[in-house]
Write a protein that holds these residues in place. Structure first.
Motif, short mmCIF file in Angstrom:
data_model
loop_
_atom_site.label_atom_id
_atom_site.label_comp_id
_atom_site.label_asym_id
_atom_site.label_seq_id
_atom_site.Cartn_x
_atom_site.Cartn_y
_atom_site.Cartn_z
N HIS A 1 6.52 6.27 14.62
CA HIS A 1 6.47 5.12 13.45
C HIS A 1 6.96 3.78 13.99
O HIS A 1 8.30 3.42 13.81
CB HIS A 1 7.07 5.78 12.30
N HIS B 1 6.31 2.26 9.77
CA HIS B 1 4.98 2.77 9.54
C HIS B 1 4.34 3.02 10.77
O HIS B 1 4.62 2.67 12.09
CB HIS B 1 4.07 1.82 9.01
N LEU C 1 -2.11 2.36 10.23
CA LEU C 1 -1.72 2.12 8.80
C LEU C 1 -2.74 1.71 7.80
O LEU C 1 -2.73 1.81 6.60
CB LEU C 1 -0.29 1.39 8.41
N PRO D 1 -5.21 4.70 6.15
CA PRO D 1 -4.41 5.90 6.02
C PRO D 1 -5.00 7.29 5.78
O PRO D 1 -4.76 8.10 6.09
CB PRO D 1 -3.47 5.50 4.97
N CYS E 1 -2.92 9.19 8.20
CA CYS E 1 -1.86 9.50 7.45
C CYS E 1 -1.87 10.63 6.70
O CYS E 1 -0.63 11.43 6.70
CB CYS E 1 -1.17 8.39 6.60
N CYS F 1 3.37 7.35 -0.07
CA CYS F 1 3.10 5.80 0.11
C CYS F 1 3.08 5.02 -1.31
O CYS F 1 3.55 3.81 -1.12
CB CYS F 1 1.82 5.63 0.53
#
Ligand code: HEC
Ligand code: HEC
Length: 80
Positions: free
Chosen positions: A35, A44, A48, A51, A55, A72
């Motif tokens: 990150h 992040h 990003l 996502p 993510c 988030c």
């Protein structure tokens, strides 16, 4: 002599402080080393901007926390 020693220690403390504090994050979280994208102290992971493909595996299908428990939406309104 005493003054010189005191000055030396103050110098050391200033150097240490200067080196240490900028690397400390203000964030309450401790994200993994990948990150790396720092957004106002919230780190992040790269990717990003997509996502929903990058993510969700850790931050949950709906980005509301998942297994790591960091949502988030805690800091963002819905923007994806
Ligand atoms: C391999 C698992 C994993 C993936 C994939 C992942 N994260 Fe994380 N993330 C974590 C963990 C673990 C934490 C820290 C949780 C804690 O400290 O409680 C975290 C924390 C964060 C934080 C809070 C960091 C801070 O400094 O406040 C942000 C922001 C974040 N992740 C963004 C992202 C974004 C954006 C993506 C996708 C591009 C992503 N993460 C993908 C595991 C992951
Ligand atoms: C600890 C707070 C925090 C968390 C949790 C967090 N963010 Fe952020 N994020 C920020 C901050 C602060 C910024 C920079 C300010 C901004 O652009 O809104 C930012 C910026 C971004 C940006 C860039 C926005 C832009 O307009 O350039 C994206 C994309 C983003 N975050 C995605 C995510 C995703 C996806 C997650 C969840 C995996 C997440 N963030 C979780 C705090 C956070």
């Amino acid at each position: 002599m005493l003054k010189k020693i005191a000055f030396f220690f103050m110098f050391c403390i200033i150097i240490l402080a200067a080196c240490k504090f900028p690397t400390q994050s203000k964030s309450k979280y401790n994200p993994p080393a990948d990150h790396k994208i720092n957004k106002s102290d919230a780190r992040h992971k790269s990717g990003l901007y997509s996502p929903l493909s990058n993510c969700v595996s850790c931050h949950g299908d709906n980005l509301k926390g998942g297994s790591v428990g960091v949502s988030c939406f805690e800091c963002h309104n819905k923007k994806w």
